[in-house]
Design a protein around this motif. Sequence first.
Motif, PDB file in Angstrom:
ATOM      1  N   LEU A  68       0.873  -1.173   0.000  1.00  9.74           N
ATOM      2  CA  LEU A  68       0.000   0.000   0.000  1.00  9.74           C
ATOM      3  C   LEU A  68       0.910   1.223   0.000  1.00  9.74           C
ATOM      4  N   THR A  69       0.998   1.935  -1.156  1.00  8.46           N
ATOM      5  CA  THR A  69       2.022   2.991  -1.309  1.00  8.46           C
ATOM      6  C   THR A  69       1.858   4.101  -0.294  1.00  8.46           C
ATOM      7  N   SER A  70       0.606   4.334   0.100  1.00  7.67           N
ATOM      8  CA  SER A  70       0.367   5.430   1.043  1.00  7.67           C
ATOM      9  C   SER A  70       0.761   5.069   2.459  1.00  7.67           C
ATOM     10  N   GLN A  71       1.143   3.828   2.698  1.00 11.76           N
ATOM     11  CA  GLN A  71       1.343   3.384   4.066  1.00 11.76           C
ATOM     12  C   GLN A  71       2.783   2.968   4.365  1.00 11.76           C
ATOM     13  N   LEU A  72       3.749   3.289   3.487  1.00 18.20           N
ATOM     14  CA  LEU A  72       5.148   3.013   3.806  1.00 18.20           C
ATOM     15  C   LEU A  72       5.522   3.879   5.009  1.00 18.20           C
ATOM     16  N   SER A  73       6.042   3.249   6.087  1.00 20.02           N
ATOM     17  CA  SER A  73       6.261   4.001   7.327  1.00 20.02           C
ATOM     18  C   SER A  73       7.387   3.390   8.116  1.00 20.02           C
ATOM     19  N   ALA A  74       7.874   4.222   9.067  1.00 20.11           N
ATOM     20  CA  ALA A  74       8.891   3.721   9.997  1.00 20.11           C
ATOM     21  C   ALA A  74       8.282   3.403  11.355  1.00 20.11           C
ATOM     22  N   GLY A  75       6.998   3.550  11.501  1.00 15.82           N
ATOM     23  CA  GLY A  75       6.344   3.286  12.780  1.00 15.82           C
ATOM     24  C   GLY A  75       4.933   2.804  12.576  1.00 15.82           C
ATOM     25  N   PRO A  76       4.102   2.819  13.647  1.00 18.58           N
ATOM     26  CA  PRO A  76       2.718   2.340  13.546  1.00 18.58           C
ATOM     27  C   PRO A  76       1.911   3.157  12.540  1.00 18.58           C
ATOM     28  N   ILE A  77       0.833   2.554  12.038  1.00 22.74           N
ATOM     29  CA  ILE A  77      -0.111   3.254  11.172  1.00 22.74           C
ATOM     30  C   ILE A  77      -1.507   3.055  11.705  1.00 22.74           C
ATOM     31  N   ARG A  78      -2.451   3.895  11.274  1.00 19.85           N
ATOM     32  CA  ARG A  78      -3.852   3.742  11.648  1.00 19.85           C
ATOM     33  C   ARG A  78      -4.636   3.415  10.387  1.00 19.85           C
ATOM     34  N   VAL A  79      -5.562   2.397  10.532  1.00 18.27           N
ATOM     35  CA  VAL A  79      -6.375   1.991   9.376  1.00 18.27           C
ATOM     36  C   VAL A  79      -7.842   2.057   9.764  1.00 18.27           C
ATOM     37  N   SER A  80      -8.679   2.391   8.787  1.00 17.02           N
ATOM     38  CA  SER A  80     -10.125   2.492   9.044  1.00 17.02           C
ATOM     39  C   SER A  80     -10.931   1.571   8.144  1.00 17.02           C
ATOM     40  N   GLU A  81     -10.242   0.666   7.399  1.00 11.01           N
ATOM     41  CA  GLU A  81     -10.913  -0.295   6.542  1.00 11.01           C
ATOM     42  C   GLU A  81     -10.734  -1.699   7.112  1.00 11.01           C
ATOM     43  N   GLY A  82     -11.796  -2.465   7.084  1.00 14.40           N
ATOM     44  CA  GLY A  82     -11.694  -3.853   7.514  1.00 14.40           C
ATOM     45  C   GLY A  82     -10.951  -4.679   6.483  1.00 14.40           C
ATOM     46  N   GLY A  83     -10.318  -5.778   6.908  1.00 17.20           N
ATOM     47  CA  GLY A  83      -9.638  -6.659   5.972  1.00 17.20           C
ATOM     48  C   GLY A  83      -8.547  -7.467   6.633  1.00 17.20           C
ATOM     49  N   VAL A  84      -7.809  -8.238   5.773  1.00 19.45           N
ATOM     50  CA  VAL A  84      -6.673  -9.040   6.244  1.00 19.45           C
ATOM     51  C   VAL A  84      -5.409  -8.233   5.967  1.00 19.45           C
ATOM     52  N   TYR A  85      -4.625  -7.933   6.994  1.00 19.77           N
ATOM     53  CA  TYR A  85      -3.426  -7.105   6.874  1.00 19.77           C
ATOM     54  C   TYR A  85      -2.181  -7.948   7.100  1.00 19.77           C
ATOM     55  N   TRP A  86      -1.075  -7.527   6.355  1.00 20.15           N
ATOM     56  CA  TRP A  86       0.249  -8.134   6.482  1.00 20.15           C
ATOM     57  C   TRP A  86       1.269  -6.990   6.508  1.00 20.15           C
ATOM     58  N   CYS A  87       2.462  -7.300   6.916  1.00 20.89           N
ATOM     59  CA  CYS A  87       3.545  -6.323   6.804  1.00 20.89           C
ATOM     60  C   CYS A  87       4.864  -7.043   6.639  1.00 20.89           C
ATOM     61  N   ARG A  88       5.885  -6.278   6.179  1.00 20.63           N
ATOM     62  CA  ARG A  88       7.254  -6.777   6.235  1.00 20.63           C
ATOM     63  C   ARG A  88       8.173  -5.562   6.323  1.00 20.63           C
ATOM     64  N   GLY A  89       9.386  -5.800   6.846  1.00 21.92           N
ATOM     65  CA  GLY A  89      10.360  -4.732   6.977  1.00 21.92           C
ATOM     66  C   GLY A  89      11.340  -4.752   5.812  1.00 21.92           C
TER      67      GLY A  89
END
Length: 934
Positions: A68-89
Amino acid sequence: MSLTLKQRYGKSYVFVLNQTANRAKAELRADDRDIPVGGSVTLTCSVNPSSSGWKYFWYRGEKTSEPLTSQLSAGPIRVSEGGVYWCRGGRGEPVNYTEYSDSVTVYKIIPNKAVVTLQPNWTEVYRGERITLRCEIRDGGDTEWEYDWRTTSSEKPSDQNEHRITSVTGSHSGDYRCKGRKKHTQHSATDWSDPIKLTVSYKPWPVLTVSPSWLSAAASVTLNCRVKDPSAGWRFYWYKMVPDPSDKSESFAFRLEMLPGSSSGTEQDSYIVHGRTLTAGYSCRAGRGDPVYYSEYSYSRYTWSSDIHSSASLTVSPDSAQHFTSDSVSLSCEGNSTEWRVRRSSPEGRDWSVCSYWGTMNGSTCNINTDRTSDAVYWCQSGSGESTNAVNITVQDGDMILLSPARPVTEGHSVSLSCKLRSQTFDSIVFFYHNEKVIQSDSRWELNISEVSKSDEGFYKCQHSGRESAQSWMSVQANRPKAELRADDRDIPVGGSVTLTCSVNPSSSGWKYFWYRGEKTSEPLTSQLSAGPVRVSEEGVYWCRGGRGEPVNYTEYSDSVTIYKIIPNKAVVTLQPNWTEVYRGERITLRCEIKDGGDTEWEYEWRTTSSEKPSDQNEHSISSVTGSHSGDYRCKGRKKHTQHSSTDWSDPIKLTVSDKLRPVITVSPSWLSAGASVTLNCSVKDPSAGWRFYWYKRVPISSGNFYTYSYGLLLGSSSGTEQDFYIVHGQTHTAEYMCRAGRGDPEYYSYYSDFKFVWSADIHSSASLTVSPDRAQHFTSDSVSLSCEGNSTKWRVMRSSPKERYPFDCSTWGTMTGSTCNINTDRTSDAVYWCQSGSGEFSNAVNITVQGGDMILLSPARPVTEGHSVSLRCKLRSQTFDSIVFFYHNEKVIQRDSRWELKISEVSKSDEGFYKCQHSGRESAQSWMSVQGE
């Protein structure tokens, strides 16, 4: 890092070294899994072990190459859409990525509200009750939902919207919450519902009270059954304690008999018993739900009657209601019985027991142990269970008692009450009280009433120098005769009437009779004042009393008689299953059905000539019938809310209970032919009465010097067959068969039939029988031996005869030596013989007849081979043939001349059959000659 071994060019091998990066794995956490309406949740991605320079790439739905291009971050993020989420560093240039994290599912809360409901909606439930928890979505419309539950109990509900518990236990106690997820948009869910608290308590124990506890003439008795929350769906069931005369033990058992109008329970927690005149015990219980869940039975409570009856009465000696400790007090039972029990209960009706616990029984008299204080009610019970008058006796260790009669005083008679000190005389004023009011105060220690009236009934006590006796009840009974009411029938036929007769005993002239219906009131039925019987056409409870003179002198009221009005609805008794005959142990149900009964609620009554009385329900199930259930059964119905309208008695249905069925098995043919099938028939009395048939083969199993048998179900017979026959194909050896029948649900099985043999004459090298001499018929006193040969060192020679139910071995009818049995031929016999090896294998079977007559047919005992020759001879015991000899094959003459021998030069299968011979009016028995292929 790994090594891979690969073969190349035949025996040459190449070793390949594979190197895999040891990458860290990202960890994804959410501060909440549910996004509130209009809100968001925080997702945190981290790498362990922790180190600097990481940026995090976020994914929703699928792990793809594009985060998700808008969500590249160095810390926590806030989301308001339901769904299955993943991450990697990732860090460095080019980027060095971690492993993907595990997924986290986040739900978006929608405004629909989830609500948990409990059915039935009771504030408290009890162990064993049936309940349903439901998750309901408010304003859910036509949306399809999936459900989640949370509970603090140890029993987790399924993921359905409805959770049924058929029998709750303490483990189900706890808070229950639920939420709903939209089925086709998986990540939208309601918020968790408010919790509903389920409290599971132990089975309730109602408390019964009775009022009054002592009966007065014509007074009704009110029973009250208290439970914790009487409005929580409870209905109340009322019972009378009825002694069981068949119990000859000292304590005498009781059974509970339901009171009229109580079979379906009452909405009110009170019940009124009318016309009670004798001591009786009562119990109650509560029930609710469908099917009905019942509480425990309450402790029993008594209503006491002091009325004296000639058939059963109790006397106290000395005749006083109060006694000092150490006094000698005896209770005697009198009346129409030779067996008596003296009972005692606390005045509240609890803790009742028999004389042996607190006294000594001698015949019909109980001597009370007065070494300690007591306050109790005593009464006798006859061998048939009838109760006498009850007396309240107090044993005191104080200095003063009141001597008052323990039994009722009759109106018009005189009575004396005395105040008594244990060890001194009265030296000052003595006070006598009646119902707490002083009625005498002077130096007299005795209170005399010259002519007792009903107003003198009540509680009495005395007082002297600051000391006071206990109080005792003095009962006053009317000195009046009692009317007797009889009815020529209790049922008024449609359009008809019944006759009621009132009488006074002992009989005397001048009486007129007053009639009452419904209640005994001061106003009789004015149209029915009579000097003789009356006819009534209205149902109800009737009473009468006699009166004569001016002013009128009345008798006591009669006991009530209940008259029912027959209505045109027809009662019918049905039997399920509807079999003309049932057998001991079967399960049946008798039902009372009211034709054209509509929505009317009914109560039921049964009559039967059997010794087993059905309950007052419309359905009477018997789980295992016995001979005592045989008899005629009839029923009728009473309209529940108009108690005295009923149907006529139904026509009787006859129930016949027979001993357990033993079917009869037949086999055809009894002797096997090559390629022929065998038909088994299992005969029962009524094969169409729901029976299925089970078929078995009996197989001998050697066990040392004995044989045991196993019973194997034949193929296709495990669930029974509808037909009462079974065809066995390809049977080549001798075999034993049995059958049994079963019907019903659960299935009831008959006995096993006796077994029947199918005989094979075929000879096998592994087990064969030879007869010496080789013929099927022999004279008595002939020497006949049977020899076993084959693959065994152990043999038994067996015999089966039509006169013998079971086969027996040689030791019963001959002498066994090694593998040979010598037949005892001193008496006639007609039997089939065979050998059984140590492993249980059957030899060929032979039919041998030993005859006491003058003529036999000499025919081979064993099969004859096709193409071979054979001779059959007719033989006389002590003379030669001097005229024509007839030879028969299957009852047809095939040779008639002076020859005593029948020769067949080349045997064929058509020669197989029964043979016999005849000479000068005498005839041999017939024997079967078996023909086998080459």
